[in-house]
Design a protein around this motif. Structure first.
Motif, PDB file in Angstrom:
ATOM      1  N   PHE A 158      15.880 -66.689-106.811  1.00  0.00           N
ATOM      2  CA  PHE A 158      15.870 -68.136-106.990  1.00  0.00           C
ATOM      3  C   PHE A 158      16.818 -68.547-108.110  1.00  0.00           C
ATOM      4  N   ARG A 162      19.852 -70.426-106.645  1.00  0.00           N
ATOM      5  CA  ARG A 162      19.344 -71.779-106.441  1.00  0.00           C
ATOM      6  C   ARG A 162      19.350 -72.627-107.704  1.00  0.00           C
ATOM      7  N   THR A 163      19.947 -72.130-108.780  1.00  0.00           N
ATOM      8  CA  THR A 163      19.966 -72.949-109.991  1.00  0.00           C
ATOM      9  C   THR A 163      21.376 -73.018-110.567  1.00  0.00           C
ATOM     10  N   ARG A 164      21.543 -73.987-111.442  1.00  0.00           N
ATOM     11  CA  ARG A 164      22.826 -74.169-112.122  1.00  0.00           C
ATOM     12  C   ARG A 164      23.132 -72.947-112.985  1.00  0.00           C
ATOM     13  N   LEU A 167      24.386 -70.149-110.880  1.00  0.00           N
ATOM     14  CA  LEU A 167      25.767 -70.406-110.467  1.00  0.00           C
ATOM     15  C   LEU A 167      26.722 -69.959-111.576  1.00  0.00           C
ATOM     16  N   ARG A 170      26.755 -66.071-111.879  1.00  0.00           N
ATOM     17  CA  ARG A 170      27.577 -65.438-110.838  1.00  0.00           C
ATOM     18  C   ARG A 170      29.060 -65.716-111.066  1.00  0.00           C
ATOM     19  N   ALA A 171      29.373 -66.929-111.532  1.00  0.00           N
ATOM     20  CA  ALA A 171      30.775 -67.236-111.813  1.00  0.00           C
ATOM     21  C   ALA A 171      31.314 -66.330-112.921  1.00  0.00           C
ATOM     22  N   GLU A 174      32.186 -63.147-111.350  1.00  0.00           N
ATOM     23  CA  GLU A 174      33.259 -63.181-110.355  1.00  0.00           C
ATOM     24  C   GLU A 174      34.599 -63.495-110.993  1.00  0.00           C
ATOM     25  N   THR A 178      37.263 -68.734-114.855  1.00  0.00           N
ATOM     26  CA  THR A 178      36.833 -69.934-114.142  1.00  0.00           C
ATOM     27  C   THR A 178      35.540 -70.476-114.736  1.00  0.00           C
ATOM     28  N   ALA A 179      34.606 -69.573-115.014  1.00  0.00           N
ATOM     29  CA  ALA A 179      33.349 -70.008-115.622  1.00  0.00           C
ATOM     30  C   ALA A 179      33.624 -70.652-116.971  1.00  0.00           C
ATOM     31  N   ALA A 182      35.063 -74.065-116.647  1.00  0.00           N
ATOM     32  CA  ALA A 182      34.073 -75.045-116.207  1.00  0.00           C
ATOM     33  C   ALA A 182      33.099 -75.386-117.326  1.00  0.00           C
ATOM     34  N   HIS A 184      31.227 -73.160-119.260  1.00  0.00           N
ATOM     35  CA  HIS A 184      30.103 -72.260-119.506  1.00  0.00           C
ATOM     36  C   HIS A 184      30.499 -71.185-120.515  1.00  0.00           C
TER      37      HIS A 184
END
Lengths: 310, 527, 358
Positions: A158, A162-164, A167, A170-171, A174, A178-179, A182, A184
């Motif tokens: 979850f 399913r949460t910010r 996200l 995972r960013a 990956e 990029t993270a 953005a 983070h």
């Protein structure tokens, strides 16, 4: 093959599976954020010894479990400090963590060898469900940590998907830049993920000494940390598939001592190679398939991130 | 032409609104380079504004200042009349400025919606809700996209739309795009133009960096031209100007460093490329039937807008990129399938565009790098003759004036100019018959440029065939005996550098071959 | 608000790795001091005893050298791969595979003259280790399969292979049904050198020196350096990356296998599942501390050998041998930190600094 022995096999499969699942989930969370931690074996050992020693002194299994989680997380954060803050090679730091964890756990547990457990995590009382044939012992007669593993699996899924926060995690695994772009904090995310991973490994370690075989001996983890590392790959970094893999690998562990009872003439030792060979096979398939599509492996896994060096 | 220091005021006369963007006297210095030297920019709200300039004119730096990536050393940034000091891109976004970089910041394994939501979303992500919200936003601006598709499956054009969506999702009122069409096919570029127009009509402001003139005249309202870090023309109304004026503003007249070498007899054909085709890294056609010849004793210059196949051309000739069809002949022999090492032995010197990482190994010593091509010569059985290699390196360093520390230290500490001298020296020391030089002077200081240019000229004097790829038109006009213009993977025009006019070359570079002197000159000269 | 950030130094601090190593050692000894005091021991006496037992006299040296042999060879195996940017995490298993090969030859060659038998055993050991690395090597070179995981997984497979053998086919009929392989015949034992030291010390020294020379003085070593520095540069220079990856990984496995053969023939009575004894993993730390250089590998292996032997010796004083395990890990962690600080300095910056340059 009797019904009782079959039930016993399934019961042990679920039990071993949950043990592996807890540790593998932790490793998965860390890897999803981009940190490969080969220190699972050491973190589990720290959890195992901390759980046992705290149980001896406090007599409360839940306090012991919490302490084990904290110990695992603390050792995990050490890996985090070296790989995230200092940017050290993740492979080297992780393996050193395994060695440190094994040594430190032996040191801390030196006075506890052979002593009876101070407390145990006993089976949850599910009332009449426990008396069901088959399902009763297999599903409802287990240690609370088995149910904790199930809850942890759903929670991980979850949060990650399913949460910010998930996200962002995972960013970070990956594409750290990029993270970062953005807004983070890659370092914060990765440190937190390694700590969570260590905590879950610590819980798996506590499972060993508070539930499965309530005693402390050096080397109690016995290579199960490596199976956890393998499981993450076998399950292609997905909680559901890792769960299936955990049950499968748990079955091989459960079968190891039972093959002869079932009258199967196959070496239990060769059987225990299976998880590792299967993992290598899966990794090869993944690599072949990801020639023209992204691999399920986090793209930034194992790569240190420094903003000015992107 | 407008006086650069007193920019014409673009304040909307009818509404009296302050400009959406105002940048006043912006300075930005990097070690050894002044990227912006008092640049000015004013952008009217609701317009599509082009920022034009050649490579190195300071466009990207100025836009990075605007979007908070860099902090200006001096100068002021005002958004809608309010002064701001952005410290991070997030600050700029909060003020309504969103930037789409040339290199996309996307997670390939994420879906479009996930990539957009990464910038801002609720704590709990409900997939379908995010996807429909992203879809609705995309529809509103005519950005065709599928929110549930993973980004790795998308074309470059689609990925760019995701980047634009990311900015719009964060409610950017001012959208800055850094050379957005560089990665697009012509069709995609037209679509982008329509989208930007749509956004401007919606009341947003678009700042569009480019060096493609037809795009500026095609869908921009106003244009600001930068040269050498300064604004040379501010907020020209595109309707009042034309491509020719813009081109001459961009190119200007920069000081000539190297004297034009005297004309010289040319000899036999040493490099011949016939009908060469190859894909780029994305699988699109990079070379599309390339033909050219270079003779002994001449420098052939290749001009063109970046990304028209120059890079792939140099790589295929050097043997570092497989060809689809066509042939490469060195000194009269077909060497299309030869390895890089064989081609070097044939007498091909290759100066790659990427110095560190291709031409030179950054972590290795000066000596190790000096013998990269010729270490086979310093073998004694399985051993490398270290003393011999050091001597060889000493000679090389002396002869080409490379200033280094100890030869056994890694080259990473050398300056750009000395790195390039080492690399060029290594490729030229044997007296190659053919030299392919890709952007050999890019990023070097004045003396470095002169040194490398002199070396290329002396190769020509020695009878080598030199193919020079450069983004610096002045360099090409000074050095080249013949100037070929490359567009879309083929040679579209040939000029005599002593008589050619810049604007005509510029037209050819953007693919307007009708005005070029020889539309099919490549065929003619290669036969 | 201000926070610390790491800023790259213009110039790497002088003395780099040996200094970092020394700092790591000091950190480890300091933490060890705390642990020893915590368990009620006199740290100076314990450290003194460790030193005596490992480096105090020729006999101590001989034991330490014996221990440094598998550590050094495993470290070399990792370093060979590491010099090309590859990670061989499988030395632990390759040591086992090498021991299996050597033990197999010892089983069939019991009647052979000793030099022939030992040579054949060591050759089989190299082959065994190389064979275990073959799969990961091919998979990495051809398909790009991550060698870290494949080599790691094969560790567990190799260890179980030994278990399987000693539980089954190789079980000594005279072992009272214990799962033990028979003792090695005497002619399969490496000759002695001095005190307890065996001839493997010389062999390991020669192999490490050979690789040192190969890495720094041959064309092969040069190509390795180029490929390790930048793949694109290697292609430009006409070096085949695929072939290099394959040979280097197989060779790395062979070196680890060689360690297994020597350990079996020199230090062990018989092949057991505990033969590799963590040498493969320790080898990774040794190689990392030696910055993947063969010359450094020998020195670090000697020091780690001393720490391990010293650690064993203090058990008689009632100190847990785990202290030496902890010391080994801490030396590395201390050295990593020191290594990073020789390349970066810590600066306090105000707020969120996000400016990128270049």
């Amino acid at each position: 093959m009797t019904e009782a022995s079959l039930v016993g096999l399934l019961e042990a499969t679920v039990s071993f599976g949950a043990l592996l699942y807890l540790a593998a989930l932790g490793e998965m969370v860390a890897e999803k954020a981009g940190i490969l931690n080969l220190g699972v074996e050491g973190m589990m050992a720290m959890g195992a010894v901390t759980g046992f020693v705290v149980a001896l002194h406090s007599g409360d299994p839940w306090v012991a479990l919490l302490a084990a989680v904290a110990a695992g997380a603390a050792v995990g954060l050490l890996h985090g400090f070296f790989t995230v803050v200092l940017g050290a090679e993740q492979v080297v730091s992780g393996l050193s963590l395994t060695i440190l964890g094994l040594g430190l756990s032996a040191y801390l547990g030196r006075g506890s060898v052979g002593r009876p457990a101070g407390a145990e995590l006993v089976g949850v009382d599910w009332g009449p469900l426990t008396d069901l044939p088959w399902a009763g012992p297999v599903l409802f007669g287990q240690s609370p940590l088995v149910y904790l593993a199930v809850v942890a699996g759903f929670a991980t899924w979850f949060v990650l998907w399913r949460t910010r926060l998930g996200l962002a995690v995972r960013a970070a695994g990956e594409s750290a830049s990029t993270a970062d772009a953005a807004g983070h904090s890659v370092a914060g995310i990765r440190l937190a993920a390694v700590a969570v991973g260590g905590g879950l490994a610590g819980a798996a370690g506590a499972y060993l000494t508070l539930s499965l075989t309530p005693q402390w001996v050096e080397g109690v983890v016995a290579g199960r940390g490596w199976i956890a590392v393998a499981l993450v790959i076998f399950g292609a970094w997905r909680p559901g598939r890792v769960a299936i893999g955990a049950l499968l690998f748990g079955l091989t562990l459960a079968l190891k001592t039972r093959l002869q009872t079932f009258g199967v003439d196959f070496s239990p030792i060769l059987l225990s190679m299976l998880p590792y060979l299967l993992t290598v096979g899966v990794l090869v398939v993944i690599s072949i398939r990801s020639r023209n599509r992204p691999s399920p492996s986090p793209a930034a896994l194992g790569i240190a991130y420094r903003r000015e060096e992107r | 032409m407008t006086d650069p220091h007193i920019p014409t005021s673009p304040v909307d006369a009818t509404t009296g609104n302050p400009p959406a963007v105002e940048m006043l006297d912006v300075w930005k210095r990097f070690p050894g380079v002044v990227a912006n030297a008092g640049a000015n920019l004013r952008v009217r709200r609701g317009s599509v504004h082009a920022v034009l300039g050649e490579n190195g004119a300071g466009k990207s730096t100025l836009m990075n200042v605007l979007s908070g990536v860099y902090r200006a050393d001096e100068g002021e940034v005002r958004i809608d009349g309010t002064p701001y000091h952005f410290r991070t891109p997030a600050d700029a976004l909060d003020a309504g400025v969103g930037m789409v970089h040339q290199e996309f910041r996307l997670v390939p394994s994420f879906t479009v919606a996930e990539n957009v939501a990464l910038g801002a979303c609720d704590r709990i992500v409900r997939r379908s809700a995010v996807e429909s919200a992203v879809g609705a936003l995309a529809d509103r601006f005519g950005l065709a996209t599928e929110p549930d598709r993973p980004v790795w499956q998308l074309s470059m054009g689609e990925r760019q739309r995701v980047e634009i969506l990311k900015a719009l999702w964060r409610d950017a009122r001012i959208l800055v795009l850094d050379e957005p069409t560089a990665v697009l096919t012509p069709g995609e570029a037209d679509e982008l133009g329509a989208v930007l127009r749509h956004m401007a009509d919606d009341g947003r402001t678009v700042v569009f960096i480019s060096h493609k003139l037809h795009e500026v005249t095609g869908f921009c309202d106003e244009a600001t031209v930068l040269r050498g870090g300064r604004t040379v023309a501010a907020s020209l109304f595109v309707a009042d100007t034309d491509a020719t004026e813009l081109a001459s503003l961009m190119v200007g007249a920069s000081p000539v460093v190297t004297e034009r070498p005297p004309a010289r007899e040319v000899g036999e054909v040493l490099l011949e490329v016939q009908d060469l085709r190859c894909p780029d890294d994305r699988g699109l056609a990079a070379l599309d039937g390339l033909n050219l010849t270079v003779r002994s004793g001449e420098i052939v210059g290749i001009a063109g807008v970046a990304g028209n196949g120059q890079r792939e051309m140099a790589q295929t000739i050097a043997g570092l990129r497989p060809v689809e069809s066509g042939s490469v002949q060195l000194c009269g022999e077909d060497r299309t399938d030869a390895t890089p090492r064989q081609r070097f032995a044939d007498g091909l010197g290759y100066i790659p565009e990427d110095r560190l990482g291709v031409g030179l190994a950054p972590r290795l010593s000066v000596t190790d790098n000096a013998v990269l091509r010729t270490y086979g010569r310093h073998r004694r059985g399985p051993f490398l003759d270290a003393a011999g290699a050091t001597d060889y390196c000493h000679d090389l360093v002396d002869r080409f004036g490379v200033r280094t520390g100890p030869l056994e230290e890694p080259i990473a500490g050398l300056s750009g100019g000395n790195l390039q001298r080492l690399l060029v020296g290594r490729e030229l020391v044997d007296g190659p018959r053919v030299v392919v030089a890709a952007q050999p002077t890019r990023g070097l200081d004045v003396q470095g440029v002169k040194a490398i240019q002199d070396l290329l000229v002396s190769e020509r004097e020695a009878g080598a065939a030199v193919l020079l790829v450069s983004e610096d038109l002045d360099e090409l006009l000074t050095l080249a005996d013949r100037l070929l213009v490359m567009h879309a993977g083929r040679i579209v025009a040939e000029f005599d550098p002593t008589t050619a006019e810049r604007y005509v070359i510029g037209e050819a570079m953007i693919g307007h071959s009708s005005s070029a002197s020889l539309a099919s000159s490549d065929q003619g000269s290669s036969r | 608000m201000s926070r610390p950030v790491l800023v790259r130094r213009e110039q790497v601090l002088r003395g780099g790795q040996p200094l970092a190593f020394g700092i790591g050692l000091c950190v480890a000894l300091l933490v060890g001091l705390v642990l020893l005091v915590g368990s009620g021991h006199d740290p100076l006496r314990v450290y003194g005893r460790m030193f005596e037992a490992s480096l105090g006299d020729p006999r101590a040296w001989s034991v330490t050298l014996n221990r440094a042999v598998p550590l050094g060879l495993a470290g070399l195996a990792v370093a060979v791969a590491g010099s090309m940017g590859l990670w061989n995490i499988g030395a632990e298993g390759q040591i086992m595979a090498g021991a299996i090969g050597a033990a197999w030859i010892a089983r069939i060659g019991g009647e052979w003259p000793s030099p022939v038998l030992i040579t054949a055993m060591l050759a089989a050991a190299i082959l065994g280790g190389g064979l275990l690395a073959l799969g990961p090597a091919v998979a990495r070179a051809r398909i790009g399969v991550n060698e870290i995981i494949t080599t790691l997984m094969l560790n567990e497979v190799a260890i179980r292979l030994v278990q399987w053998l000693v539980h089954g086919r190789w079980k000594d009929p005279g072992s009272n049904n214990f799962p033990l392989a028979p003792m090695l015949p005497d002619n399969a034992r490496l000759p002695g050198l001095f005190e307890r030291a065996h001839f493997g010390v010389v062999l390991a020294g020669v192999v490490i020196a050979l690789f040192g020379v190969a890495a720094s003085r041959t064309a092969w070593g040069y190509e390795l350096r180029v490929a390790g520095s930048s793949g694109a540069t290697a292609r430009y220079a006409g070096i085949s990356l695929e072939r290099k990856v394959m040979t280097v990984l197989i060779l790395s496995g062979g070196v680890a296998g060689f360690a297994g053969g020597i350990e079996l023939s020199g230090a062990a009575d018989r092949i057991t599942e505990g033969l590799s004894n963590g040498f493969g993993f320790a080898g990774i730390i040794v190689a990392a501390l030696a910055l993947m250089r063969p010359s450094g590998v020998a020195a670090v292996a000697l020091l780690f050998g001393a720490v391990q032997i010293g650690g064993q010796s203090i058990q008689t004083m009632g100190v847990s041998s785990s202290v030496s395990t902890i010391l080994q890990a801490l030396i590395l962690f201390g050295a990593i930190a020191a290594g990073v600080l020789s390349r970066y300095r810590v600066e306090m910056v105000a707020g969120e600094a996000t400016e990128v340059t270049g």
